[in-house]
Design a protein around this motif. Structure first.
Motif, PDB file in Angstrom:
ATOM      1  N   LEU A 181      71.516  88.492  62.714  1.00 28.61           N
ATOM      2  CA  LEU A 181      71.358  88.392  63.480  1.00 28.61           C
ATOM      3  C   LEU A 181      69.921  88.877  63.522  1.00 28.61           C
ATOM      4  O   LEU A 181      69.259  88.114  63.990  1.00 28.61           O
ATOM      5  N   LEU A 182      69.652  90.068  61.855  1.00 31.79           N
ATOM      6  CA  LEU A 182      68.775  90.049  62.289  1.00 31.79           C
ATOM      7  C   LEU A 182      67.578  89.687  61.458  1.00 31.79           C
ATOM      8  O   LEU A 182      66.665  89.379  61.915  1.00 31.79           O
ATOM      9  N   LEU A 183      68.038  88.226  60.514  1.00 32.81           N
ATOM     10  CA  LEU A 183      67.573  87.645  59.443  1.00 32.81           C
ATOM     11  C   LEU A 183      67.518  86.431  60.844  1.00 32.81           C
ATOM     12  O   LEU A 183      66.136  85.536  60.033  1.00 32.81           O
ATOM     13  N   VAL A 184      68.177  85.914  60.986  1.00 32.12           N
ATOM     14  CA  VAL A 184      68.271  85.007  62.242  1.00 32.12           C
ATOM     15  C   VAL A 184      66.971  85.250  63.385  1.00 32.12           C
ATOM     16  O   VAL A 184      65.313  84.558  63.436  1.00 32.12           O
ATOM     17  N   VAL A 185      66.604  86.955  64.164  1.00 30.60           N
ATOM     18  CA  VAL A 185      65.212  86.883  64.686  1.00 30.60           C
ATOM     19  C   VAL A 185      64.101  87.301  63.832  1.00 30.60           C
ATOM     20  O   VAL A 185      62.763  86.465  64.476  1.00 30.60           O
ATOM     21  N   ASN A 186      64.097  87.755  62.797  1.00 32.13           N
ATOM     22  CA  ASN A 186      62.862  87.735  61.704  1.00 32.13           C
ATOM     23  C   ASN A 186      62.849  85.952  61.676  1.00 32.13           C
ATOM     24  O   ASN A 186      61.182  86.142  61.511  1.00 32.13           O
ATOM     25  N   ASP A 187      63.159  85.236  61.239  1.00 30.27           N
ATOM     26  CA  ASP A 187      63.020  84.159  60.664  1.00 30.27           C
ATOM     27  C   ASP A 187      62.257  83.350  62.089  1.00 30.27           C
ATOM     28  O   ASP A 187      61.241  82.390  61.944  1.00 30.27           O
ATOM     29  N   VAL A 188      62.731  84.068  63.560  1.00 28.19           N
ATOM     30  CA  VAL A 188      62.288  82.808  64.221  1.00 28.19           C
ATOM     31  C   VAL A 188      61.060  83.870  64.700  1.00 28.19           C
ATOM     32  O   VAL A 188      59.901  83.071  65.094  1.00 28.19           O
ATOM     33  N   LEU A 189      60.895  84.537  64.815  1.00 28.24           N
ATOM     34  CA  LEU A 189      59.320  85.243  64.770  1.00 28.24           C
ATOM     35  C   LEU A 189      58.035  84.830  63.912  1.00 28.24           C
ATOM     36  O   LEU A 189      56.893  84.369  63.894  1.00 28.24           O
ATOM     37  N   TYR A 190      58.807  84.542  62.069  1.00 25.59           N
ATOM     38  CA  TYR A 190      58.090  84.358  61.309  1.00 25.59           C
ATOM     39  C   TYR A 190      58.000  82.722  61.773  1.00 25.59           C
ATOM     40  O   TYR A 190      56.548  82.571  60.969  1.00 25.59           O
ATOM     41  N   ILE A 191      58.651  82.358  61.417  1.00 26.90           N
ATOM     42  CA  ILE A 191      57.992  80.635  61.853  1.00 26.90           C
ATOM     43  C   ILE A 191      57.167  79.885  62.944  1.00 26.90           C
ATOM     44  O   ILE A 191      56.521  79.280  63.080  1.00 26.90           O
ATOM     45  N   SER A 192      57.331  81.295  64.551  1.00 27.28           N
ATOM     46  CA  SER A 192      56.706  81.038  65.576  1.00 27.28           C
ATOM     47  C   SER A 192      54.926  81.502  65.242  1.00 27.28           C
ATOM     48  O   SER A 192      54.193  80.920  65.450  1.00 27.28           O
ATOM     49  N   ARG A 193      54.696  83.289  63.944  1.00 27.60           N
ATOM     50  CA  ARG A 193      53.525  82.954  63.574  1.00 27.60           C
ATOM     51  C   ARG A 193      53.291  81.989  63.358  1.00 27.60           C
ATOM     52  O   ARG A 193      51.546  81.874  62.761  1.00 27.60           O
TER      53      ARG A 193
END
Length: 226
Positions: A48-60
């Motif tokens: 879950l943490l990996l997915v959330v981090n990647d979602v935030l990063y690609i949004s950036r």
């Protein structure tokens, strides 16, 4: 809408696992099962943490909020470390091969973001390669640093390749390609540094990736060939 639908699914799946296994503790259960429940909760939490981090990063990245800074980097010195970080999860039956053609190569690049590209490509290759080898190499030619990765992994089916850089693209067997955002993130990083990325894959046999990033070399010391 497609992105939000996939993102919701990828977040809910590990979250439901966490809630489910946590709930088992409150019901009747054998204490000997508790270590298994804990492992499942930990695994799902990490996922879950990996997915959330990647979602935030690609949004950036998609909002063009990432800053890039070029500086002189001895790529010959840094390259092996970049690769080893990404290959840390390589499977026992796979041979890592890091090709080092230079004694010294000083280029003006954003080493931090280049290392992220290499890490994600190597990490993804480790996940998809269970036997054979993963080879990572690079060359500098006429103002471009080209990084090449070749593996003998499962590869991608022909019908998947046109969507390989889409969010949450799935393999032929239905599984996600890495986190589902690894390749889209790599593509955005490469593009925002003015570079290009190409992929070729033979389903069941392996994948080749080429990343080219424009830069200028101030020192070039190539190893002598035997």
């Amino acid at each position: 809408q497609a992105f939000l639908t996939n993102m919701s699914y990828e977040i809910r799946t590990p979250l439901n696992n966490i809630i489910g296994y946590a709930g088992l503790f409150t019901g009747n259960h054998d204490e000997s099962d508790e270590p298994y429940f804990i492992d499942q909760i930990k695994n799902s939490t990490n996922e879950l943490l990996l997915v959330v981090n990647d979602v935030l990063y690609i949004s950036r990245l998609e909002a063009n909020m990432e800053e890039y800074k070029k500086e002189d980097v001895d790529f010959a010195f840094a390259f092996e470390g970049y690769c080893q970080n990404g290959l840390a999860g390589i499977q026992p039956a796979v041979q890592p091969v890091i090709v080092q053609p230079y004694n010294k190569l000083v280029v003006d690049i954003d080493g931090n973001h280049v290392s992220k590209i290499i890490y994600r490509l190597c990490h993804l290759s480790c996940m998809m390669t269970t036997h054979g080898s993963i080879t990572v190499s690079y060359e500098y030619h006429r103002g471009e640093l080209t990084i090449n990765l070749e593996d003998t992994g499962s590869g991608f089916a022909e019908e998947v390749m046109p969507h390989i850089f889409d969010h949450f693209t799935r393999r032929k067997d239905g599984g996600l390609i890495g986190s589902g955002l690894d390749l889209p993130i790599v593509q955005l990083l490469v593009k925002q540094m003015g570079g290009t990325i190409e992929m070729q894959s033979d389903y069941g046999k392996g994948t080749s990736v080429w990343v080219s990033i424009p830069c200028t070399a101030s020192v070039i010391e190539r190893k002598r060939e035997n």
